[in-house]
Each structure stands twice: as C-alpha cells, then as structure tokens.
Design an enzyme around this catalytic site. Structure first.
Site, PDB file in Angstrom:
ATOM      1  N   LYS A  61       0.810  -1.231   0.000  1.00  0.00           N
ATOM      2  CA  LYS A  61       0.000   0.000   0.000  1.00  0.00           C
ATOM      3  C   LYS A  61       0.842   1.279   0.000  1.00  0.00           C
ATOM      4  O   LYS A  61       0.444   2.285  -0.568  1.00  0.00           O
ATOM      5  CB  LYS A  61      -0.944   0.020   1.207  1.00  0.00           C
ATOM      6  CG  LYS A  61      -2.059  -1.007   1.149  1.00  0.00           C
ATOM      7  CD  LYS A  61      -3.001  -0.809   2.325  1.00  0.00           C
ATOM      8  CE  LYS A  61      -3.984  -1.939   2.476  1.00  0.00           C
ATOM      9  NZ  LYS A  61      -4.983  -1.691   3.512  1.00  0.00           N
ATOM     10  N   ASP A  94     -10.316   2.557   2.470  1.00  0.00           N
ATOM     11  CA  ASP A  94     -10.557   2.105   3.848  1.00  0.00           C
ATOM     12  C   ASP A  94     -11.289   3.184   4.655  1.00  0.00           C
ATOM     13  O   ASP A  94     -12.066   2.864   5.565  1.00  0.00           O
ATOM     14  CB  ASP A  94      -9.232   1.761   4.553  1.00  0.00           C
ATOM     15  CG  ASP A  94      -8.759   0.357   4.214  1.00  0.00           C
ATOM     16  OD1 ASP A  94      -9.563  -0.446   3.701  1.00  0.00           O
ATOM     17  OD2 ASP A  94      -7.574   0.067   4.466  1.00  0.00           O
TER      18      ASP A  94
HETATM   19  P1  NAP Z   1      -0.498  -2.704  11.356  1.00  0.00           P
HETATM   20  O1  NAP Z   1      -0.110  -1.554  10.490  1.00  0.00           O
HETATM   21  O2  NAP Z   1       0.413  -3.868  11.480  1.00  0.00           O
HETATM   22  O3  NAP Z   1      -0.795  -2.105  12.847  1.00  0.00           O
HETATM   23  C1  NAP Z   1      -1.076  -2.949  13.877  1.00  0.00           C
HETATM   24  C2  NAP Z   1      -1.389  -2.162  15.168  1.00  0.00           C
HETATM   25  O4  NAP Z   1      -1.805  -3.111  16.137  1.00  0.00           O
HETATM   26  C3  NAP Z   1      -0.197  -1.428  15.750  1.00  0.00           C
HETATM   27  O5  NAP Z   1      -0.656  -0.245  16.355  1.00  0.00           O
HETATM   28  C4  NAP Z   1       0.310  -2.398  16.811  1.00  0.00           C
HETATM   29  O6  NAP Z   1       0.897  -1.789  17.944  1.00  0.00           O
HETATM   30  C5  NAP Z   1      -0.970  -3.036  17.277  1.00  0.00           C
HETATM   31  N1  NAP Z   1      -0.674  -4.378  17.777  1.00  0.00           N
HETATM   32  C6  NAP Z   1      -0.231  -5.436  17.059  1.00  0.00           C
HETATM   33  N2  NAP Z   1      -0.054  -6.502  17.864  1.00  0.00           N
HETATM   34  C7  NAP Z   1      -0.366  -6.098  19.121  1.00  0.00           C
HETATM   35  C8  NAP Z   1      -0.406  -6.744  20.385  1.00  0.00           C
HETATM   36  N3  NAP Z   1      -0.077  -8.029  20.522  1.00  0.00           N
HETATM   37  N4  NAP Z   1      -0.801  -6.018  21.460  1.00  0.00           N
HETATM   38  C9  NAP Z   1      -1.164  -4.723  21.324  1.00  0.00           C
HETATM   39  N5  NAP Z   1      -1.155  -4.041  20.150  1.00  0.00           N
HETATM   40  C10 NAP Z   1      -0.772  -4.734  19.059  1.00  0.00           C
HETATM   41  O7  NAP Z   1      -1.891  -3.296  10.888  1.00  0.00           O
HETATM   42  P2  NAP Z   1      -3.059  -2.544  10.092  1.00  0.00           P
HETATM   43  O8  NAP Z   1      -2.809  -2.640   8.642  1.00  0.00           O
HETATM   44  O9  NAP Z   1      -3.272  -1.208  10.704  1.00  0.00           O
HETATM   45  O10 NAP Z   1      -4.301  -3.506  10.387  1.00  0.00           O
HETATM   46  C11 NAP Z   1      -4.801  -3.671  11.692  1.00  0.00           C
HETATM   47  C12 NAP Z   1      -5.996  -4.598  11.691  1.00  0.00           C
HETATM   48  O11 NAP Z   1      -7.083  -4.012  10.999  1.00  0.00           O
HETATM   49  C13 NAP Z   1      -5.740  -5.946  11.003  1.00  0.00           C
HETATM   50  O12 NAP Z   1      -6.351  -6.945  11.773  1.00  0.00           O
HETATM   51  C14 NAP Z   1      -6.446  -5.820   9.674  1.00  0.00           C
HETATM   52  O13 NAP Z   1      -6.892  -7.051   9.168  1.00  0.00           O
HETATM   53  C15 NAP Z   1      -7.620  -4.938  10.086  1.00  0.00           C
HETATM   54  N6  NAP Z   1      -8.201  -4.209   8.946  1.00  0.00           N
HETATM   55  C16 NAP Z   1      -9.479  -4.507   8.628  1.00  0.00           C
HETATM   56  C17 NAP Z   1     -10.070  -3.841   7.577  1.00  0.00           C
HETATM   57  C18 NAP Z   1     -11.492  -4.163   7.237  1.00  0.00           C
HETATM   58  O14 NAP Z   1     -11.905  -3.848   6.113  1.00  0.00           O
HETATM   59  N7  NAP Z   1     -12.270  -4.736   8.130  1.00  0.00           N
HETATM   60  C19 NAP Z   1      -9.357  -2.892   6.848  1.00  0.00           C
HETATM   61  C20 NAP Z   1      -8.039  -2.604   7.219  1.00  0.00           C
HETATM   62  C21 NAP Z   1      -7.470  -3.288   8.283  1.00  0.00           C
HETATM   63  P3  NAP Z   1       2.452  -1.363  17.998  1.00  0.00           P
HETATM   64  O15 NAP Z   1       2.513  -0.037  17.308  1.00  0.00           O
HETATM   65  O16 NAP Z   1       2.747  -1.315  19.435  1.00  0.00           O
HETATM   66  O17 NAP Z   1       3.207  -2.452  17.257  1.00  0.00           O
END
Ligand code: NAP
Length: 271
Positions: A61, A94
C-alpha cells in the site's frame, strides 16, 4: 495485488457483484506480487494486462505511492489501496469503508468522543475518517511513540491537530460513545487475545467497532457486550471499501448486499 493474497475475500465479493449486474466482461483476479517487483508489475498490468484498475493490499500500500497520482486521502495516509489505471489515480477506500459502515449501522459520529486502538495503517484511516466526520478522537496504542508519530504525520499531511494520544489506563477514564479496534489482536488463530488489558475496565454501554472479521465474534466483542455495549464486526468495512473501489472502476453503484453475502460465504468456506 498483495503478497500473499490467497486469503483475500475480494474476488468472491467483486465477481459476485459483476454477476449480479450482468457485467460479463468484467473479472477480478488475485495477483500475488513479490515486493521487489511492484513497480514493474504496475506498469505491465496497466500497459499490457488489460486491467482497468487494481486493489493494493499488504505489503504494497505504501510502495505503490511513487508510481501513482494519489488523491488527498491517499496522500494524507501515505498509502493507497485502489488504483484506476485509466488516469493512474489512487485513493484509499478504507476511510470510506469504515465511515460508510458506521453510518449504515446508524452510529453517530459528529461531536462524539471516539477511542481508537492501534496506530498502524488501519488506525490512520480511522483517525482521518473520524476527524473529518466531526468526532473527537483519542488514540491509544501499545507503543506510545508509534501513535505519536502517526498523529504528527497526520498533522503534517492532513492538518489534523485535534486527535490526541493517551495510554489506555488514562484514556479509559474518559466518556466514549465509540471504541474502534484497529489492531489485529484477537484475529484468527489467536482468538483468545484481546487488545484491551484485563487490568482496565472496558467502558459500559459503548458501541465497539472491531475491524477484525475473522472470527466474527472476537474476545473484545464479547467483553463489550458483557458490559452492556453494542458491537459491530469488521466485515461490513471490508465490503464497503470494496464497494467504493467498484464504483471507481465501473462507474456503477455497487450491490452492497450481494457483496456482503459473497464475502460472508467465502469467509464461512475458510472455516
Ligand atoms: P499494522 O499496520 O500492522 O498495525 C497494527 C497495530 O496493532 C499497531 O498499532 C500495533 O501496535 C498493534 N498491535 C499489534 N499486535 C499487538 C499486540 N499483541 N498487542 C497490542 N497491540 C498490538 O496493521 P493494520 O494494517 O493497521 O491492520 C490492523 C488490523 O485491521 C488488522 O487486523 C487488519 O486485518 C484490520 N483491517 C481490517 C479492515 C477491514 O476492512 N475490516 C481494513 C483494514 C485493516 P504497535 O505499534 O505497538 O506495534
């Protein structure tokens, strides 16, 4: 296009939408593209592949940004998930996916206090969309510094100044009407995990939007409901970000219900 992409529900929902609208000469393919060939792949797909456009997912992305004309939303987020090859424009649906699904579920946003969990790409989209919808946004994240960088970036790229960071213990003292989980914590197969610490009471009677859709009911959703709240899972966001891309490529309003059913069936088939 993504790497990997086999798990994607998007072909099922877009191809169901084409079928429902009788668009027999349209097709949505899965394109596994390795990170080191993103630039060449975009050129080939655009110039030789016969594609109208492409959805871009993890981990591309951000990587596609130098090769497209990003709109204000993609610029603000530093990431695009939808490209239209006819003019090489790119956006990030999104934001529309989240806000349209909250609206479809009659969740009030203007003037409301909203708590966002997470500081990754999904959280950026949520902060951008919710601030523009008039909400007062607080962000909490495991790594404070990452949230602070995200908010500073959004100030620079989109002039967003009102959103603030707070550690969970402090944030939980405030009165929120909506909590949005933008972390992958609790996602299959780690379904016993929760992004909300057991040491902090989950606010009573709030609405929770959990972006996770696998499983449909996360541990966080159960916590919210046990505290008298209302919880909404993330499948609707996935469908509505797809619907926004569908409109860009085809010029037609997407059959959202058809796409939702197809996504739900594809998800059930994975279980
Ligand atoms: P990302 O960029 O990897 O960000 C992940 C976030 O989650 C970071 O803030 C991270 O914290 C936190 N995190 C990860 N593991 C953790 C843990 N064990 N304990 C506490 N915090 C934790 O991921 P993303 O792209 O933003 O996506 C996040 C989620 O949204 C995913 O599950 C994705 O599938 C979902 N999503 C869904 C849609 C939909 O259409 N429904 C669209 C987009 C995303 P740190 O900064 O501390 O590492």
């Amino acid at each position: 296009m993504g790497w990997p992409v086999e798990h994607s529900l998007s072909p099922a929902m877009h191809n169901a939408a084409f079928a429902a609208l009788g668009m027999t000469d349209w097709r949505y393919d899965l394109l596994p593209i390795q990170p080191d060939i993103v630039r060449q792949s975009l050129k080939i797909l655009r110039d030789e592949g016969g594609y109208t456009g492409v959805n871009v997912t993890v981990p591309h992305k951000q990587a596609v940004m130098p090769y497209v004309k990003p709109d204000a939303i993609a610029q603000a987020l530093g990431a695009a998930n939808t490209i239209d090859f006819r003019n090489n424009s790119a956006t990030n649906t999104d934001v529309a996916g989240l806000i349209d699904d909250l609206t479809a579920n009659s969740v009030k946003l203007n003037g409301e206090n909203v708590l966002i969990l997470g500081a990754g790409g999904a959280a950026r989209a949520a902060v951008y969309g919710l601030v523009h919808a008039g909400a007062n946004v607080t962000v909490t994240n495991r790594t404070a510094e990452r949230a602070q960088i995200m908010l500073a970036d959004l100030t620079l790229s989109a002039g967003i100044r009102s959103a603030q960071f707070k550690p969970l213990e402090e944030a939980a003292q405030n009165d929120f009407s909506l909590v949005v989980n933008c972390t992958p914590v609790g996602m299959w197969p780690n379904v016993d995990a929760s992004p909300w610490s057991d040491d902090v009471d989950f606010p009573a009677g709030v609405t929770l939007y959990d972006m996770i859709y696998r499983p449909e009911r996360t541990r966080l959703i159960e916590t919210c409901e046990s505290r008298g709240g209302r919880a909404i899972g993330g499948l609707g966001m996935l469908v509505r970000q797809g619907a926004a891309a569908f409109k860009i490529w085809t010029g037609k309003a997407a059959p959202v219900d058809v796409m939702y059913e197809a996504a739900q069936a594809a998800l059930a088939a994975k279980k």
